[in-house]
Design a protein around this motif. Structure first.
Motif, PDB file in Angstrom:
ATOM      1  N   THR A  61      34.966  42.555  37.333  1.00 50.53           N
ATOM      2  CA  THR A  61      36.250  43.169  36.985  1.00 50.53           C
ATOM      3  C   THR A  61      37.279  42.096  36.652  1.00 50.53           C
ATOM      4  OG1 THR A  61      35.859  45.148  38.338  1.00 50.53           O
ATOM      5  CG2 THR A  61      38.136  44.608  37.832  1.00 50.53           C
ATOM      6  N   LEU A  62      37.329  41.043  37.453  1.00 49.93           N
ATOM      7  CA  LEU A  62      38.288  39.971  37.185  1.00 49.93           C
ATOM      8  C   LEU A  62      38.070  39.393  35.791  1.00 49.93           C
ATOM      9  CD1 LEU A  62      38.260  37.978  40.580  1.00 49.93           C
ATOM     10  CD2 LEU A  62      39.797  39.806  39.871  1.00 49.93           C
ATOM     11  N   GLY A  63      36.816  39.093  35.477  1.00 53.09           N
ATOM     12  CA  GLY A  63      36.532  38.531  34.163  1.00 53.09           C
ATOM     13  C   GLY A  63      36.829  39.500  33.042  1.00 53.09           C
ATOM     14  N   ASP A  64      36.583  40.773  33.285  1.00 56.87           N
ATOM     15  CA  ASP A  64      36.802  41.755  32.227  1.00 56.87           C
ATOM     16  C   ASP A  64      38.281  41.913  31.913  1.00 56.87           C
ATOM     17  OD1 ASP A  64      35.432  43.614  30.453  1.00 56.87           O
ATOM     18  OD2 ASP A  64      36.562  45.163  31.510  1.00 56.87           O
ATOM     19  N   VAL A  65      39.126  41.838  32.929  1.00 55.58           N
ATOM     20  CA  VAL A  65      40.570  41.909  32.682  1.00 55.58           C
ATOM     21  C   VAL A  65      40.999  40.757  31.781  1.00 55.58           C
ATOM     22  CG1 VAL A  65      42.851  41.778  33.740  1.00 55.58           C
ATOM     23  CG2 VAL A  65      41.075  43.153  34.813  1.00 55.58           C
ATOM     24  N   VAL A  66      40.503  39.557  32.082  1.00 53.27           N
ATOM     25  CA  VAL A  66      40.837  38.394  31.253  1.00 53.27           C
ATOM     26  C   VAL A  66      40.343  38.601  29.825  1.00 53.27           C
ATOM     27  CG1 VAL A  66      40.461  35.922  30.918  1.00 53.27           C
ATOM     28  CG2 VAL A  66      40.829  36.824  33.221  1.00 53.27           C
ATOM     29  N   ALA A  67      39.096  39.071  29.695  1.00 53.98           N
ATOM     30  CA  ALA A  67      38.519  39.255  28.353  1.00 53.98           C
ATOM     31  C   ALA A  67      39.320  40.262  27.537  1.00 53.98           C
ATOM     32  CB  ALA A  67      37.067  39.698  28.481  1.00 53.98           C
ATOM     33  N   ARG A  68      39.634  41.400  28.126  1.00 52.54           N
ATOM     34  CA  ARG A  68      40.363  42.441  27.391  1.00 52.54           C
ATOM     35  C   ARG A  68      41.781  41.984  27.058  1.00 52.54           C
ATOM     36  NH1 ARG A  68      38.346  47.675  27.302  1.00 52.54           N
ATOM     37  NH2 ARG A  68      36.339  47.997  28.347  1.00 52.54           N
ATOM     38  N   PHE A  69      42.409  41.270  27.986  1.00 53.53           N
ATOM     39  CA  PHE A  69      43.772  40.785  27.740  1.00 53.53           C
ATOM     40  C   PHE A  69      43.793  39.777  26.595  1.00 53.53           C
ATOM     41  CE2 PHE A  69      46.917  37.404  28.782  1.00 53.53           C
ATOM     42  CZ  PHE A  69      48.072  38.133  28.538  1.00 53.53           C
ATOM     43  N   GLN A  70      42.865  38.823  26.608  1.00 51.40           N
ATOM     44  CA  GLN A  70      42.854  37.813  25.561  1.00 51.40           C
ATOM     45  C   GLN A  70      42.477  38.418  24.211  1.00 51.40           C
ATOM     46  OE1 GLN A  70      44.188  35.074  25.910  1.00 51.40           O
ATOM     47  NE2 GLN A  70      44.102  34.560  28.082  1.00 51.40           N
TER      48      GLN A  70
END
Length: 871
Positions: A61-70
């Motif tokens: 989840t942490l990584g996915d938030v970063v991916a979607r935000f970027q």
């Protein structure tokens, strides 16, 4: 008039719908020819053990938030997934189930992949790799051959930790209290011929480069520094008193504290020191002591915790500075052969291990470093060694010097003297880091691509013959490596002379598999290990995320491997990971039945009576013991199956809770109440969208003060949430979104009063709210985005822009007190005239009631700070 939305948002319907829509649209498939700037986010890939756990939910989840935000910020984002699929657990599970490890592993991958997909992760599944597949490990074998050709790999004899049950080598970290981490068997020390990566050649470079990794946690860099363990010290020769037990005339030690030589009280040898081996041949008691030390293992933590024990050899050395004095020579269980010279001198007053040893064997303890302000006549050491800074005393010609000055002076002193015809002392830099032994005596790993020929020696497998594929028709009915027992696999002709030869049956340490997978993701279908141009463009990984338990070996080995791939032409960079983040663990209460069985949360019910919370086993209604909150583990059964959470509350609720409960670097306690609260917030956002759409469309007029105020709140929230996500402060971002939702809920009631002035601001606010939750609750965001009338998907929408003018603070909230007690607040322009501030304060209902029609005795206005009314 927009059709009203359904009363409740239904994640069980919406989440599968959007996951299918993303798949069909190829929403997260990455193309290397995309002109946008690149951003690479990666979470440490999982071992396919069977099912995901809540730790996986948090990590991905942490990584996915970063991916979607970027992605929303305009980057071409690479966010891949793979499987760290080799290893002993699969082999053991296969033996238990009478399956091939490949069958068990691939079944687990299928199950876990479906679970991860149900989380709504924005992963490019077209780049999926599994390290157990020949199309992956053939490239690993090719790089092994390249590194062998470049002199980065060697084969040599080495002492190893041997598990007599699993019949394989164990790393030091896999020896716990002298036993194998999986089998629990007492570990033995053996001498084996092993393959090694020459990581020690890069020790200085790996250490110095840590200073440039400024986007890594300092604790991780410190752990790596300590593991590499650079120490500058002195090689020092102690002359042996003549003895019939040995022909040796001196013992060489390495010390980082030569300044404490006047406090030396013993010499200690490693159990593996050559002199120890010589003496043990004629000393059965010493031989048995050495055997005990070997059973202890060589893991640093084990040695630190173990009782400091030794065996007196009967030998003595001459004290190098105190004429006529001799020191006893021991073999000690805390001295390692692979550090320094395998021998130390002990100064008990200033090293805790030496002190513990000296107290046990009644050896002298002479302090030679005096703390600042201490009395040299009375200072002594009791149970704790003095290891801080101070001034040398009781040290002859070193008296009065600082520690650093003392080190320099004693080095010069010994350099001018000789023992056995050579300088008695020599300054030297040592590293704790040792070469990386990669040989493992097991089947389920990457085959090492070499052939052993009696005529030609060790011969690399020709690259045209790669991959060397594991045989599938193996049996595990005998102890040991199944490749050794296979009737045909290991028999092969020598590629040089054609005579019968045999394959290497050791396989590679699985840390090798995970030391370059991040590079393979940049071109997963290439016929070479990497396409250098693509790898150099994508790497280093912009944001790497994983558990702190991998902060030493995995990261260190990956850093070495990147340099080795540079030396062999597969990459042109040194560091694999630009940013590193280590998330905390997911924890939960533990429960035990009356007869001592661990119980899962699903087997327990609770009652609260008179403020006392009690637990009962559902099956028997018997009371249970509620234990400590601990890391979720299979052994203590305190985990909750993510599938159950996703089925009841949905992926978005689980994601929201895992992000909101605590800072991501800290542990998070999983609670049912927490995820229920996340579910309620989902419904609240859904209602806000419905309320925004419920107002009839009107011709918008000029925004009034209320509209401007809510717009200011919205734009500040967008600015703050973006900064918090970029800084990986996810819980703070969640808090900002909660505040925005609260403000919008209050504003809804004001819109009907003046819709032409305020409706546009409400719609803007709700739209921005949906965009802010999109990286965290992507399914809900898609449904809301569609309801708001947007044609595209929320995952493709740009991150909202911020009006800088709305970020400027042009008003302040000023508390109003009556007789020192707060009675209300005013929102005033900055620098408001004190008379206007007084007028507004006196007009507040709460203040007017207190005055009861009478004038105040006094009004004190502190501009922009406070108004105090005295009645």
């Amino acid at each position: 008039m927009t059709a009203p939305l359904a009363e409740r948002y239904n994640p069980r319907v919406e989440e599968p719908r959007w996951q299918k829509a993303w798949d069909e649209a190829g929403a997260f498939t990455v193309h290397n020819d995309d002109p946008r700037p690149r951003y690479y986010v990666l979470e440490m890939f999982p071992y396919p053990s069977g099912r995901i756990h809540m730790g996986h939910v948090r990590n991905y989840t942490l990584g996915d938030v970063v991916a979607r935000f970027q992605r929303a910020r305009g980057f071409n984002v690479l966010h891949p997934m793979g499987w760290d699929a080799f290893g002993l657990p699969a082999e053991n599970a296969a033996m238990e189930r009478k399956l091939n490890p490949g069958t068990w592993t691939r079944q687990n991958i299928a199950t876990m992949k479906a679970q991860l997909k149900s989380m709504g992760l924005s992963i490019d599944w077209s780049r999926e790799v599994a390290t157990c597949e020949p199309e992956y490990y053939r490239h690993q074998q090719a790089m092994f051959l390249d590194m062998l050709d470049k002199g980065l790999i060697t084969r040599k004899n080495s002492k190893v930790n041997w598990d007599p049950v699993d019949l394989t080598v164990l790393a030091n970290e896999q020896v716990i209290d002298g036993r194998g981490w999986r089998s629990g068997a007492v570990v033995e020390q053996r001498e084996l011929t092993q393959w090694f990566f020459k990581i020690s050649d890069y020790a200085d470079e790996l250490l110095s480069a840590l200073d440039g990794l400024d986007q890594w946690p300092e604790k991780v860099r410190l752990m790596q520094r300590n593991w590499i363990g650079r120490s500058e010290g002195l090689r020092l020769l102690f002359a042996l008193e003549p003895s019939a037990a040995t022909t040796a005339t001196s013992i060489e030690v390495f010390t980082t504290r030569p300044d404490t030589i006047f406090g030396a009280s013993f010499i200690a040898l490693s159990p593996d020191h050559p002199l120890t081996t010589e003496l043990a041949a004629d000393d059965p008691a010493l031989a048995e002591f050495v055997a005990e030390c070997h059973r202890q293992g060589t893991a640093t933590e084990t040695i630190e915790k173990a009782e400091k024990r030794g065996h007196f050899t009967g030998l003595r050395v001459r004290h190098p500075v105190n004429a006529g004095e001799t020191l006893p020579v021991y073999v000690a269980n805390f001295v390692l052969m692979d550090y320094g010279t395998g021998a130390i001198f002990g100064c008990p007053a200033h090293d805790q291990r030496d002190l513990d040893f000296a107290r046990k064997y009644d050896l002298p303890v002479l302090p030679v470093v005096l703390p600042q302000g201490a009395d040299p006549a009375s200072f002594s050491v009791a149970n704790d060694a003095f290891t801080d800074d101070g001034t040398l005393f009781n040290s002859g010609f070193l008296n009065g010097l600082s520690i650093e000055a003392g080190k320099k002076a004693i080095a010069e002193y010994f350099a001018a003297r000789q023992v056995d015809g050579q300088p008695q002392g020599k300054v030297e830099v040592n590293f704790r880091l040792r070469d990386w032994g990669i040989s493992r005596q097991r089947y389920w790993g990457c085959p090492i691509p070499v052939i052993h020929c009696e005529s030609c020696g060790t011969v690399p497998v020709p690259k045209k013959d790669l991959p060397v594929v594991l045989p599938e028709d193996v049996t595990f009915d005998k102890p040991g490596n199944a490749l050794d027992h296979h009737p045909t696999w290991k028999h092969v002709d020598c590629p040089q002379c054609g005579r019968p030869a045999r394959r290497e049956t050791d396989t590679m340490d699985t840390f090798v598999d995970s030391s370059w997978y991040f590079a393979r993701f940049t071109a997963p279908d290439a016929d070479t290990p990497t396409v250098p141009a693509e790898a150099n463009s994508w790497l280093p990984v912009d944001q790497y995320i994983g558990g702190v338990e991998h902060a030493i070996l995995h990261l260190l080995y990956s850093r070495f491997f990147t340099r080795a791939m540079k030396a062999t032409g597969h990459l042109d960079l040194d560091e694999p990971f630009k940013g590193m983040f280590t998330q905390g663990m997911v924890t939960h209460e533990t429960y035990k039945s009356e007869d001592g069985r661990w119980l899962s949360p699903e087997e327990v019910r609770f009652e609260t009576v008179a403020g006392q919370r009690n637990g009962y086993e559902i099956a028997s209604n018997a009371p249970i013991r509620i234990g400590a909150v601990e890391k979720i583990s299979k052994s203590k059964r305190n985990g909750t199956d993510p599938d159950d959470i996703l089925k009841v509350y949905g992926a978005d609720a689980a994601r929201w809770f895992i992000l909101s409960d605590s800072p991501p670097e800290r542990d998070v306690e999983w609670t049912e109440a927490g995820v229920e609260g996340a579910g309620r917030f989902q419904q609240r956002v859904w209602r806000l969208v419905g309320e925004a759409l419920a107002h009839p469309p009107v011709i918008a007029g000029a925004p009034d003060d209320e509209a401007q105020a809510i717009r200011r709140i919205v734009h500040r929230a967008v600015h703050a949430v973006g900064g918090d996500i970029e800084g990986l402060r996810f819980n703070r971002a969640v808090a900002q979104i909660y505040e925005l939702a609260n403000a919008l809920s209050r504003y809804v009631g004001l819109v009907s009063v003046a819709p032409e002035a305020r409706q546009a601001a409400l719609l803007e606010g709700v739209t921005r709210l949906v965009q802010l939750i999109a990286p965290m609750m992507p399914h809900l965001a898609e449904t809301c985005w569609q309801a708001l009338g947007h044609s595209g998907m929320a995952c493709d929408a740009a991150w909202p822009e911020v009006d800088p003018a709305l970020l400027v603070d042009d008003s302040v909230v000023v508390p109003v007190q009556v007789n020192g007690k707060k009675r209300g607040e005013l929102v005033l322009p900055k620098g408001c005239d004190p008379a206007e501030a007084e007028r507004q304060a006196l007009s507040l209902d709460a203040v007017a009631r207190m005055l009861d029609g009478k004038p105040p005795r006094k009004v004190v206005v502190v501009p922009d700070r406070i108004v105090n009314v005295v009645v």
